[in-house]
Design a protein around this motif. Structure first.
Motif, PDB file in Angstrom:
ATOM      1  N   THR A 336       0.390  -3.754-135.864  1.00  0.00           N
ATOM      2  CA  THR A 336      -0.544  -4.361-136.593  1.00  0.00           C
ATOM      3  C   THR A 336      -1.180  -3.433-137.490  1.00  0.00           C
ATOM      4  O   THR A 336      -1.748  -3.870-138.358  1.00  0.00           O
ATOM      5  N   GLN A 337      -1.108  -2.102-136.868  1.00  0.00           N
ATOM      6  CA  GLN A 337      -1.657  -1.013-137.932  1.00  0.00           C
ATOM      7  C   GLN A 337      -0.682  -0.224-138.478  1.00  0.00           C
ATOM      8  O   GLN A 337       0.469   0.142-138.026  1.00  0.00           O
ATOM      9  N   LYS A 338      -0.793   0.131-139.628  1.00  0.00           N
ATOM     10  CA  LYS A 338       0.223   1.172-140.505  1.00  0.00           C
ATOM     11  C   LYS A 338       0.123   2.475-139.976  1.00  0.00           C
ATOM     12  O   LYS A 338       0.756   3.283-140.137  1.00  0.00           O
ATOM     13  N   LYS A 339      -1.095   3.007-139.205  1.00  0.00           N
ATOM     14  CA  LYS A 339      -1.244   4.521-139.012  1.00  0.00           C
ATOM     15  C   LYS A 339       0.021   4.747-137.759  1.00  0.00           C
ATOM     16  O   LYS A 339      -0.071   4.019-136.741  1.00  0.00           O
ATOM     17  N   PRO A 340       0.663   5.584-137.822  1.00  0.00           N
ATOM     18  CA  PRO A 340       1.283   6.083-137.041  1.00  0.00           C
ATOM     19  C   PRO A 340       0.960   6.610-135.539  1.00  0.00           C
ATOM     20  O   PRO A 340      -0.313   6.882-135.356  1.00  0.00           O
ATOM     21  N   ILE A 341       1.486   6.467-134.329  1.00  0.00           N
ATOM     22  CA  ILE A 341       1.177   6.635-133.134  1.00  0.00           C
ATOM     23  C   ILE A 341       1.585   8.187-132.942  1.00  0.00           C
ATOM     24  O   ILE A 341       2.831   8.408-132.503  1.00  0.00           O
ATOM     25  N   VAL A 342       0.679   9.218-132.951  1.00  0.00           N
ATOM     26  CA  VAL A 342       1.112  10.623-132.326  1.00  0.00           C
ATOM     27  C   VAL A 342       0.144  10.866-131.442  1.00  0.00           C
ATOM     28  O   VAL A 342      -1.101  11.173-131.724  1.00  0.00           O
ATOM     29  N   ALA A 343       0.501  10.787-130.064  1.00  0.00           N
ATOM     30  CA  ALA A 343      -0.575  10.965-128.977  1.00  0.00           C
ATOM     31  C   ALA A 343       0.317  11.774-127.826  1.00  0.00           C
ATOM     32  O   ALA A 343       1.316  11.364-127.559  1.00  0.00           O
ATOM     33  N   MET A 344      -0.613  12.226-126.842  1.00  0.00           N
ATOM     34  CA  MET A 344      -0.039  12.609-125.548  1.00  0.00           C
ATOM     35  C   MET A 344      -0.391  11.114-124.473  1.00  0.00           C
ATOM     36  O   MET A 344      -1.191  10.794-124.352  1.00  0.00           O
ATOM     37  N   GLN A 345       0.975  11.017-123.947  1.00  0.00           N
ATOM     38  CA  GLN A 345       0.963   9.710-123.162  1.00  0.00           C
ATOM     39  C   GLN A 345       0.466  10.218-122.041  1.00  0.00           C
ATOM     40  O   GLN A 345      -0.051   9.340-121.139  1.00  0.00           O
ATOM     41  N   SER A 346       0.749  11.367-121.473  1.00  0.00           N
ATOM     42  CA  SER A 346       0.183  12.069-120.358  1.00  0.00           C
ATOM     43  C   SER A 346       0.345  13.358-120.428  1.00  0.00           C
ATOM     44  O   SER A 346       0.258  13.835-121.574  1.00  0.00           O
ATOM     45  N   SER A 347      -0.069  14.315-119.498  1.00  0.00           N
ATOM     46  CA  SER A 347      -0.311  15.550-119.719  1.00  0.00           C
ATOM     47  C   SER A 347       0.980  16.407-120.132  1.00  0.00           C
ATOM     48  O   SER A 347       1.223  17.253-120.689  1.00  0.00           O
ATOM     49  N   ARG A 348       2.441  15.721-119.997  1.00  0.00           N
ATOM     50  CA  ARG A 348       3.465  16.356-120.279  1.00  0.00           C
ATOM     51  C   ARG A 348       4.406  15.550-121.320  1.00  0.00           C
ATOM     52  O   ARG A 348       5.513  16.193-121.767  1.00  0.00           O
ATOM     53  N   VAL A 349       4.090  14.314-121.789  1.00  0.00           N
ATOM     54  CA  VAL A 349       4.833  13.519-122.319  1.00  0.00           C
ATOM     55  C   VAL A 349       3.829  12.891-123.627  1.00  0.00           C
ATOM     56  O   VAL A 349       3.080  12.561-123.559  1.00  0.00           O
ATOM     57  N   GLY A 350       4.542  13.478-124.734  1.00  0.00           N
ATOM     58  CA  GLY A 350       4.140  13.016-126.024  1.00  0.00           C
ATOM     59  C   GLY A 350       4.667  11.933-126.771  1.00  0.00           C
ATOM     60  O   GLY A 350       5.917  11.630-126.545  1.00  0.00           O
ATOM     61  N   ILE A 351       4.077  11.097-127.833  1.00  0.00           N
ATOM     62  CA  ILE A 351       4.740  10.489-128.642  1.00  0.00           C
ATOM     63  C   ILE A 351       4.488  10.345-129.958  1.00  0.00           C
ATOM     64  O   ILE A 351       3.484  10.875-130.355  1.00  0.00           O
ATOM     65  N   ALA A 352       5.535   9.961-130.811  1.00  0.00           N
ATOM     66  CA  ALA A 352       5.470  10.043-132.340  1.00  0.00           C
ATOM     67  C   ALA A 352       6.342   8.990-132.734  1.00  0.00           C
ATOM     68  O   ALA A 352       7.306   9.082-133.022  1.00  0.00           O
ATOM     69  N   VAL A 353       5.629   7.729-132.841  1.00  0.00           N
ATOM     70  CA  VAL A 353       6.498   6.693-133.404  1.00  0.00           C
ATOM     71  C   VAL A 353       5.461   5.729-134.151  1.00  0.00           C
ATOM     72  O   VAL A 353       4.412   6.217-134.792  1.00  0.00           O
ATOM     73  N   ARG A 354       5.824   4.519-134.687  1.00  0.00           N
ATOM     74  CA  ARG A 354       5.565   3.688-135.484  1.00  0.00           C
ATOM     75  C   ARG A 354       5.404   4.245-136.933  1.00  0.00           C
ATOM     76  O   ARG A 354       4.121   4.441-137.477  1.00  0.00           O
ATOM     77  N   MET A 355       6.537   4.331-137.538  1.00  0.00           N
ATOM     78  CA  MET A 355       6.506   4.882-139.114  1.00  0.00           C
ATOM     79  C   MET A 355       6.375   3.842-140.057  1.00  0.00           C
ATOM     80  O   MET A 355       6.290   4.244-141.275  1.00  0.00           O
ATOM     81  N   GLY A 356       6.446   2.575-139.396  1.00  0.00           N
ATOM     82  CA  GLY A 356       5.988   1.337-140.392  1.00  0.00           C
ATOM     83  C   GLY A 356       6.894   1.405-141.767  1.00  0.00           C
ATOM     84  O   GLY A 356       6.451   1.009-142.816  1.00  0.00           O
ATOM     85  N   GLY A 357       8.198   1.732-141.651  1.00  0.00           N
ATOM     86  CA  GLY A 357       8.981   1.568-142.829  1.00  0.00           C
ATOM     87  C   GLY A 357       8.815   2.839-143.774  1.00  0.00           C
ATOM     88  O   GLY A 357       9.429   2.963-144.896  1.00  0.00           O
ATOM     89  N   MET A 358       7.959   3.856-143.437  1.00  0.00           N
ATOM     90  CA  MET A 358       7.704   5.036-144.326  1.00  0.00           C
ATOM     91  C   MET A 358       8.477   6.296-143.908  1.00  0.00           C
ATOM     92  O   MET A 358       7.734   7.233-144.060  1.00  0.00           O
ATOM     93  N   GLY A 359       9.342   6.058-142.838  1.00  0.00           N
ATOM     94  CA  GLY A 359       9.589   7.517-142.356  1.00  0.00           C
ATOM     95  C   GLY A 359      10.040   8.536-142.976  1.00  0.00           C
ATOM     96  O   GLY A 359       9.815   9.735-142.719  1.00  0.00           O
ATOM     97  N   ILE A 360      10.789   8.379-144.301  1.00  0.00           N
ATOM     98  CA  ILE A 360      11.270   9.406-145.196  1.00  0.00           C
ATOM     99  C   ILE A 360       9.826  10.064-145.542  1.00  0.00           C
ATOM    100  O   ILE A 360       9.868  11.352-145.738  1.00  0.00           O
ATOM    101  N   ALA A 361       8.782   9.378-146.070  1.00  0.00           N
ATOM    102  CA  ALA A 361       7.732   9.701-146.455  1.00  0.00           C
ATOM    103  C   ALA A 361       6.928  10.789-145.575  1.00  0.00           C
ATOM    104  O   ALA A 361       6.289  11.743-145.792  1.00  0.00           O
ATOM    105  N   ILE A 362       6.590  10.111-144.243  1.00  0.00           N
ATOM    106  CA  ILE A 362       5.778  10.905-143.384  1.00  0.00           C
ATOM    107  C   ILE A 362       6.458  11.377-142.191  1.00  0.00           C
ATOM    108  O   ILE A 362       5.970  12.093-141.299  1.00  0.00           O
ATOM    109  N   GLY A 363       7.830  11.246-142.025  1.00  0.00           N
ATOM    110  CA  GLY A 363       8.639  11.787-140.752  1.00  0.00           C
ATOM    111  C   GLY A 363       8.469  13.135-140.819  1.00  0.00           C
ATOM    112  O   GLY A 363       8.289  13.687-139.415  1.00  0.00           O
ATOM    113  N   THR A 364       8.494  14.074-141.694  1.00  0.00           N
ATOM    114  CA  THR A 364       8.304  15.602-141.569  1.00  0.00           C
ATOM    115  C   THR A 364       6.973  15.949-140.994  1.00  0.00           C
ATOM    116  O   THR A 364       6.935  16.765-140.108  1.00  0.00           O
ATOM    117  N   SER A 365       6.008  15.518-141.614  1.00  0.00           N
ATOM    118  CA  SER A 365       4.404  15.703-141.321  1.00  0.00           C
ATOM    119  C   SER A 365       4.413  15.476-139.842  1.00  0.00           C
ATOM    120  O   SER A 365       3.585  15.847-139.014  1.00  0.00           O
TER     121      SER A 365
END
Length: 377
Positions: A336-365
């Motif tokens: 529902t939001q376009k902002k990607p999710i970049v966060a720590m799910q726990s102290s040892r597991v991180g997530i970097a998902v929800r590119m919203g169809g703009m993976g080429i543009a934002i995937g590197t950063s």
């Protein structure tokens, strides 16, 4: 049961395990290597290739058409909209600084949004905003006059039923699989291990490590884990606010004397097409069956296939016999939001998902940001 040799090499305890070998995952691995030269890094990929969207997208090096910007400004705060555009632009620059034009298969033909007669009101709304858009884009990109109405270009293109066209001079196109192949080779050269056919089923944290269990029972221990599987992330983390979305695509056989050059957005961006040398690639149409296309299952459906064929033969290449050479689909991660999710799910597991169809543009950063986040955890 695995052998001692396998445990002593491929399956030894790792400093960072990245799940997903797409554009985000490989960029995260490469950036983590630059931060930790001696770390043991392994990338786990369930498919033979980076299955999902990284090698299955249309190869648009773009960051927002006029109608998309209008819609975003209606539903998001102004600073959020331009922050996203900046992130897309800067992400593309990071990608282009990392790989050569040849490695990317990059061609700069510009981007276009086309409008049918019945879309005159939204075209006029976009036209009224072009000066404002150009001012904001100049602040972000340094390019003056990003958008312009180029209706006199339409006769050259030969479209049918298109009344207006707006050009974006800063957009380009690339070859997604060449891009991923180059990133993969860079990862191998920097001592990053990639294990294909490793479908992760569960993650379990215990004793200051994460145990990763594959569908075939293989186990791997890691100090840190990054989940970068985008549209498939809820297989591992069901509570995430990211949904899978399927995009269906076709490509034609070679077309003699094809005049179309560039990336095109059609029907408010619900459809998109471009030239691939002397072929036409055309995709989209999720809006025709939003519930059915909210899936992580690959495949093509008659409803969307027929819609794409109709657009190809009546709008893009009217009165021409066109052979379709291939069909495929890719899986996006949206929400529902376009902002990607970049966060720590726990102290040892991180997530970097929800590119919203703009993976080429934002995937590197996004990958690089995720690597820095994991480093600080």
């Amino acid at each position: 049961m695995n052998s001692y040799w396998e445990h002593d090499t491929f399956l030894q305890k790792t400093d960072l395990a990245i799940i997903g070998s797409g554009i985000v995952g490989l960029n995260a691995a490469l950036h983590y290597r630059s931060l930790h030269p001696n770390a043991h890094i392994v990338v786990l990929e369930r498919g033979t290739l980076p299955t999902g969207a990284s090698t299955r997208n249309a190869g648009f090096a773009c960051f927002g058409s006029p109608t998309e910007l209008l819609d975003d400004l209606e539903h998001h705060r102004e600073e959020e909209v331009w922050s996203l555009v900046r992130e897309r632009w800067e992400g593309l620059q990071r990608l282009r600084s990392k790989l050569t034009v040849r490695q990317l298969g990059y061609v700069h033909h510009g981007g276009y949004e086309v409008f049918r007669e019945e879309e005159a009101p939204i075209f006029e709304a976009c036209k009224e905003k072009l000066e404002y858009f150009n001012t904001k884009f100049a602040e972000i990109t340094g390019w003056q006059g990003t958008f312009s109405v180029v209706d006199d270009y339409l006769p050259h293109l030969g479209f049918s039923g298109i009344q207006h066209i707006i050009r974006s001079r800063v957009e380009g196109q690339l070859h997604p699989a060449k891009m991923m192949q180059a990133l993969y080779q860079m990862a191998l050269q920097q001592g990053i291990q990639v294990l294909n056919g490793f479908e992760v089923k569960t993650l379990r944290e215990e004793n200051k490590q994460v145990e990763i269990v594959a569908s075939n029972g293989i186990r791997l221990q890691a100090k840190r884990v990054l989940v970068a599987t985008n549209g498939f992330a809820r297989h591992l983390l069901p509570e995430l606010a990211v949904n899978a979305a399927r995009n269906q695509v076709l490509i034609t056989a070679p077309i003699p004397d094809l005049k179309i050059r560039g990336c095109f957005h059609y029907d408010k961006g619900y459809f998109y097409f471009r030239n691939v040398r002397n072929r036409i690639l055309l995709g989209g149409g999720r809006n025709l069956a939003p519930e059915a296309e909210q899936t992580d299952q690959f495949g093509n459906t008659p409803l969307i296939q027929n819609a794409l064929k109709e657009i190809l033969r009546t709008v893009i290449l009217p009165n021409q016999e066109v052979e379709i050479a291939q069909w495929w689909s890719g899986i996006l991660g949206v929400g529902t939001q376009k902002k990607p999710i970049v966060a720590m799910q726990s102290s040892r597991v991180g997530i970097a998902v929800r590119m919203g169809g703009m993976g080429i543009a934002i995937g590197t950063s996004i990958g690089e940001r995720a690597a820095e986040m994991i480093s600080k955890s």
